[in-house]
Design an enzyme around this catalytic site. Structure first.
Site, PDB file in Angstrom:
ATOM      1  N   THR A  14       0.814  -1.224   0.000  1.00  0.00           N
ATOM      2  CA  THR A  14       0.000   0.000   0.000  1.00  0.00           C
ATOM      3  C   THR A  14       0.842   1.266   0.000  1.00  0.00           C
ATOM      4  O   THR A  14       0.497   2.247  -0.662  1.00  0.00           O
ATOM      5  CB  THR A  14      -0.921  -0.016   1.246  1.00  0.00           C
ATOM      6  OG1 THR A  14      -1.866  -1.072   1.074  1.00  0.00           O
ATOM      7  CG2 THR A  14      -1.671   1.288   1.415  1.00  0.00           C
ATOM      8  N   ASP A  58       1.873  -6.876  -4.497  1.00  0.00           N
ATOM      9  CA  ASP A  58       0.914  -6.727  -3.401  1.00  0.00           C
ATOM     10  C   ASP A  58       1.227  -7.898  -2.477  1.00  0.00           C
ATOM     11  O   ASP A  58       1.186  -9.054  -2.920  1.00  0.00           O
ATOM     12  CB  ASP A  58      -0.519  -6.819  -3.945  1.00  0.00           C
ATOM     13  CG  ASP A  58      -1.565  -6.638  -2.841  1.00  0.00           C
ATOM     14  OD1 ASP A  58      -1.392  -7.243  -1.759  1.00  0.00           O
ATOM     15  OD2 ASP A  58      -2.532  -5.904  -3.054  1.00  0.00           O
ATOM     16  N   SER A  59       1.531  -7.649  -1.237  1.00  0.00           N
ATOM     17  CA  SER A  59       2.085  -8.731  -0.405  1.00  0.00           C
ATOM     18  C   SER A  59       1.094  -9.865  -0.168  1.00  0.00           C
ATOM     19  O   SER A  59       1.482 -10.939   0.273  1.00  0.00           O
ATOM     20  CB  SER A  59       2.640  -8.189   0.912  1.00  0.00           C
ATOM     21  OG  SER A  59       1.641  -8.002   1.872  1.00  0.00           O
ATOM     22  N   THR A 272      -0.695 -22.124  19.737  1.00  0.00           N
ATOM     23  CA  THR A 272      -2.010 -21.722  20.226  1.00  0.00           C
ATOM     24  C   THR A 272      -2.702 -20.796  19.232  1.00  0.00           C
ATOM     25  O   THR A 272      -2.048 -20.013  18.540  1.00  0.00           O
ATOM     26  CB  THR A 272      -1.920 -21.033  21.600  1.00  0.00           C
ATOM     27  OG1 THR A 272      -3.248 -20.673  22.008  1.00  0.00           O
ATOM     28  CG2 THR A 272      -1.053 -19.786  21.575  1.00  0.00           C
TER      29      THR A 272
HETATM   30  N1  ASP Z   1      -2.596  -5.643   0.174  1.00  0.00           N
HETATM   31  C1  ASP Z   1      -1.585  -4.719   0.665  1.00  0.00           C
HETATM   32  C2  ASP Z   1      -0.283  -5.477   0.743  1.00  0.00           C
HETATM   33  O1  ASP Z   1      -0.088  -6.196   1.666  1.00  0.00           O
HETATM   34  C3  ASP Z   1      -1.990  -4.175   1.975  1.00  0.00           C
HETATM   35  C4  ASP Z   1      -1.032  -3.185   2.593  1.00  0.00           C
HETATM   36  O2  ASP Z   1       0.093  -2.976   2.188  1.00  0.00           O
HETATM   37  O3  ASP Z   1      -1.439  -2.582   3.600  1.00  0.00           O
HETATM   38  O4  ASP Z   1       0.537  -5.367  -0.142  1.00  0.00           O
END
Ligand code: ASP
Length: 338
Positions: A14, A58-59, A272
């Site tokens: 993001t 995008d992660s 857990t």
């Molecule tokens: N979908 C985005 C990502 O993980 C979310 C973020 O960066 O906040 O690349």
């Protein structure tokens, strides 16, 4: 401090996204935007250069195999810079920070992973503060580990968890205190920081299918467990159990399925599903039965850290017995010792 040189590795997320046809999407050219937005505030910070992964990710799409690419961006330039900032999406940031901590053991420079909930391209954002703080932390001589910086706090990378999908305070490290607070001053908890150790960088090729996670729920049966265990390539399973490590061990076939998997060399780790606390599987009969079936207790590891650690141990060629032993002791501050 201003003579130091830092490297920013932009992986996506993001922080660097811009609006696209179907929502926010990664965009190249982050360095220009960063310099434009931060302007003269950068003058008091060390000089930095920025490299971008191609393509940016995008992660949510990131694969274990790509952890190595990110680590490699640091390792190949390690001697040229005094510290590193890794810009990453928040969704799987805790997984990547954990994986980096295992690959980059014995760091003698800071590696600070950060991102933001709101893109830098928006007028109101949490990205500017994160970038400025991460650059300052990456130049800090006392830090010799992978940290995750978010919303005023430096967390140990392999202790961090994304805890809030919407708030700016998106990360916490439930089983370990923050390593530092960034307020008017940067205050580090030097007593908690990892000491300098001898450099032992190892960047193995990760197999995306090697590790799976299964969260127990009331009514879970052996059929689902069997289905997960039969995934091609699976070598380790994280079982997210109840409380201190309990499972419905009288469910028909459940224990037998686990025993058979362990006997065939699959590592099964008990964690857990509570956000805080540790597995102490011998407290209840329902937990002891898991241990007797050969399931390893994962202590106070986060799921993210356990996932990355299993991947790393397996990719390094450890046998199930070696990996099982190493899962039960800290390698780089990821879990409590005995
Ligand atoms: N979908 C985005 C990502 O993980 C979310 C973020 O960066 O906040 O690349």
């Amino acid at each position: 401090m201003t003579e130091k040189r830092l490297l920013v590795v932009h992986t996506g997320g993001t922080i660097g996204m811009v609006p696209g046809a179907h929502g926010l999407e990664p965009a190249n050219g982050f360095e220009a935007l960063m310099r434009q937005r931060l302007g003269e505030r950068l003058d008091t910070l060390p000089a930095f250069e920025l490299v971008e992964l191609a393509p940016l990710i995008d992660s949510a799409e990131l694969l274990p195999a790509q952890w190595r690419t990110i680590a490699d961006a640091v390792v190949t330039r390690y001697d040229e810079y005094d510290g590193f900032v890794v810009l990453h999406g928040t969704d799987t940031m805790a997984y990547t920070a954990s994986a980096l901590s295992f690959m980059l053991q014995g760091l003698d420079k800071p590696v600070i992973v950060t991102g933001s909930q709101i893109p830098l391209s928006r007028a109101r954002n949490d990205a500017e503060g994160h970038l400025l703080a991460a650059l300052a932390l990456a130049a800090h001589e006392k830090i010799h580990e992978v940290g995750l910086y978010f919303n005023g706090r430096l967390l140990r990378g392999n202790r961090a968890v994304k805890v809030d999908a919407s708030a700016l305070a998106a990360f916490d490290s439930p089983n370990y205190p923050p390593l530092g607070e960034v307020g008017i001053d940067i205050r580090l908890r030097e007593d908690l920081l990892l000491p300098v150790a001898s450099r032992a960088f190892t960047l193995p090729a990760f197999d995306n299918t090697a590790v799976a996670v299964l969260r127990l729920f009331p009514g879970i049966g052996s059929a689902l467990l069997q289905a997960v265990l039969s995934q091609p390539g699976l070598k380790a399973l994280i079982l997210q159990s109840y409380g201190v490590g309990n499972a419905p061990v009288t469910a028909p076939g459940l224990l037998e399925t686990l025993e058979a998997a362990v006997a065939q060399g699959t590592l099964v780790v008990n964690l857990t599903q509570c956000p805080r606390g540790a597995v102490a599987a011998s407290t209840y009969a329902t937990g002891s039965a898991l241990a007797q079936a050969g399931v390893i207790g994962g202590a106070d590891l986060t799921v993210e850290a356990a996932f990355a650690k299993l991947h790393w141990l397996l990719a390094m060629g450890n046998t199930p017995a070696q990996a099982a032993a190493l899962m039960q002791r800290p390698l780089c501050g990821e879990q409590r010792g005995h």
